[in-house]
Design a protein around this motif. Structure first.
Motif, PDB file in Angstrom:
ATOM      1  N   PHE A 123      -3.232   6.430   8.188  1.00  0.00           N
ATOM      2  CA  PHE A 123      -2.711   6.580   6.834  1.00  0.00           C
ATOM      3  C   PHE A 123      -3.770   7.155   5.898  1.00  0.00           C
ATOM      4  N   SER A 124      -5.011   6.796   6.132  1.00  0.00           N
ATOM      5  CA  SER A 124      -6.112   7.263   5.287  1.00  0.00           C
ATOM      6  C   SER A 124      -6.329   8.768   5.383  1.00  0.00           C
ATOM      7  N   LEU A 161       5.714   7.448   2.201  1.00  0.00           N
ATOM      8  CA  LEU A 161       4.275   7.201   2.268  1.00  0.00           C
ATOM      9  C   LEU A 161       3.952   5.856   1.623  1.00  0.00           C
ATOM     10  N   GLN A 162       4.607   4.820   2.124  1.00  0.00           N
ATOM     11  CA  GLN A 162       4.409   3.462   1.644  1.00  0.00           C
ATOM     12  C   GLN A 162       4.828   2.506   2.759  1.00  0.00           C
ATOM     13  N   GLN A 163       4.488   1.235   2.590  1.00  0.00           N
ATOM     14  CA  GLN A 163       4.768   0.272   3.652  1.00  0.00           C
ATOM     15  C   GLN A 163       6.231  -0.138   3.711  1.00  0.00           C
ATOM     16  N   THR A 199      -3.999  10.994   5.065  1.00  0.00           N
ATOM     17  CA  THR A 199      -2.875  11.670   4.407  1.00  0.00           C
ATOM     18  C   THR A 199      -3.302  12.892   3.611  1.00  0.00           C
ATOM     19  N   ALA A 212       0.560   5.892  -0.695  1.00  0.00           N
ATOM     20  CA  ALA A 212      -0.180   7.094  -1.061  1.00  0.00           C
ATOM     21  C   ALA A 212       0.652   7.856  -2.079  1.00  0.00           C
ATOM     22  N   HIS A 242      -4.700   6.520  -2.917  1.00  0.00           N
ATOM     23  CA  HIS A 242      -4.158   5.363  -2.199  1.00  0.00           C
ATOM     24  C   HIS A 242      -4.257   4.140  -3.095  1.00  0.00           C
ATOM     25  N   ARG A 243      -3.166   3.409  -3.186  1.00  0.00           N
ATOM     26  CA  ARG A 243      -3.135   2.190  -4.001  1.00  0.00           C
ATOM     27  C   ARG A 243      -2.546   1.055  -3.187  1.00  0.00           C
ATOM     28  N   ASP A 244      -2.896  -0.170  -3.575  1.00  0.00           N
ATOM     29  CA  ASP A 244      -2.365  -1.340  -2.874  1.00  0.00           C
ATOM     30  C   ASP A 244      -1.614  -2.269  -3.818  1.00  0.00           C
ATOM     31  N   LYS A 279       0.844  -1.188   0.000  1.00  0.00           N
ATOM     32  CA  LYS A 279       0.000   0.000   0.000  1.00  0.00           C
ATOM     33  C   LYS A 279       0.887   1.248   0.000  1.00  0.00           C
TER      34      LYS A 279
END
Length: 351
Positions: free
Chosen positions: A326-327, A126-128, A329, A11, A24-26, A9
């Motif tokens: 995170f949501s 802004l990523q895992q 952002t 942003a 936001h993408r996964d 995931k």
């Protein structure tokens, strides 16, 4: 053995400019570290006002921005010591430097002309999972929380670097103005100046919340730029003007008033990042006649970073941090754009 997924995931800034939005993408691939690189699984990241430059399209940035990430090393590339595995580290604005130029040789890779930056030249935090250069991350001391450490990686380091520009020029008891004193950078700068260096701080910002934070951080005086005559009040307080000013906001107004707030032979330290076409509003004649020194500051050194982390561990520095999901952002970035955030916001990275 830590299981590393192939996608993650993140942003991203989509369509930089007036119509920009955060999506936001996964399905973002997890990169593999190369020579001197590590893969870090992030727990959180701070968000910096400079992210607004990417959103507004003021220059080329990676779609994945941010550069105040805290996490644990889960994979190492070639030439990285095995001892790096499982270390808790901080990912900063400086991704890497050339290590060969005259500036690097003097110990200032943060000013290297060939540096690469996190969130600009390479994907940000802004990523895992994020790849970082193992030679430029900072070890986070045990006992210091991720949320407190994150803002120090840029906000804190930027102010430590800016204040170091005044070494030998200002001394304990001297007056320094810090504009933008209630923001992410400013309030930490007030703490360093007042609590660590013993300077008398005149804080400038707007609103009751930023007034309270500025005074709580150690400012002796707070001035509201929408209510106070800044030039008159600073002159009344200091007699001649401040010994130095740190211009933290990226606004033209903050730079325009700066020369009028300092005495002759003072230093003006440029920290904020206004639009690229904006030039400093001071004549060469006035600068020469008054003996003013204008300096630029772009973050600080690894030694300053380590010192900041230790000062925070000892409780000498206490960043005001709001931790959000995170949501949130996009909302945080909008708050940075409108200057409605007091202190620093850190977003939690999905685990």
């Amino acid at each position: 053995m830590t299981s590393i997924p192939t996608t993650q995931k993140a942003a991203l800034v989509e369509n930089p400019g007036p119509a920009a939005k955060i999506v936001h993408r996964d399905d973002i691939p997890v990169a593999t570290p190369g020579p001197n690189e590590i893969l870090v699984k992030l727990t959180c990241t701070g968000l910096c006002h400079s992210e607004i430059r990417a959103v507004l399209g003021w220059g080329p940035y990676n779609p994945i921005v941010a550069h105040e990430g805290i996490g644990t090393v889960v994979q190492t590339g070639p030439d990285v010591p095995p001892s790096m595995m499982h270390q808790r580290v901080g990912i900063k604005w400086l991704y890497s430097a050339c290590g060969k130029c005259s500036v690097c040789a003097r110990g200032f890779p943060n000013n290297c002309p060939r540096q690469l930056n996190t969130g600009r030249h390479v994907p940000g935090t802004l990523q895992q999972y994020v790849v970082a250069d193992a030679r430029y991350v900072s070890a986070i001391p045990d006992g210091l929380s991720d949320e407190v450490a994150a803002p120090l990686l840029c906000a804190g380091l930027s102010m430590a670097g800016a204040l170091s520009k005044l070494d030998g020029e200002v001394h304990a008891g001297d007056w320094v103005v810090i504009s933008g004193s209630g923001g992410g950078l400013g309030h930490i700068g007030v703490q360093i100046a007042a609590r660590i260096l013993g300077l008398r701080v005149i804080a400038i910002d707007h609103g009751d919340a930023k007034r309270a934070l500025s005074l709580q951080s150690g400012a002796e005086v707070f001035l509201d730029y929408e209510e106070d005559d800044l030039v008159q009040r600073v002159s009344e307080i200091t007699g001649e003007g401040a010994h130095a000013i740190l211009v933290v906001p990226g606004t033209e107004a903050a730079f325009q008033v700066a020369p009028s707030l300092v005495r002759n032979l003072a230093s003006i330290v440029c920290v904020g990042l206004p639009p690229n076409q904006f030039n400093l509003p001071i004549s060469a004649t006035a600068c020469a006649a008054r003996g003013l020194v204008i300096k630029g500051a772009c973050v600080g050194t690894d030694a300053q970073m380590d010192e900041l982390l230790q000062q925070a561990l000892a409780g000498k520095l206490t960043p005001l941090v709001e931790v959000l999901e995170f949501s949130e952002t996009a909302r945080v970035i909008e708050g940075l754009k409108t200057d409605t955030i007091t202190g620093r916001v850190v977003v939690q990275i999905p685990q």
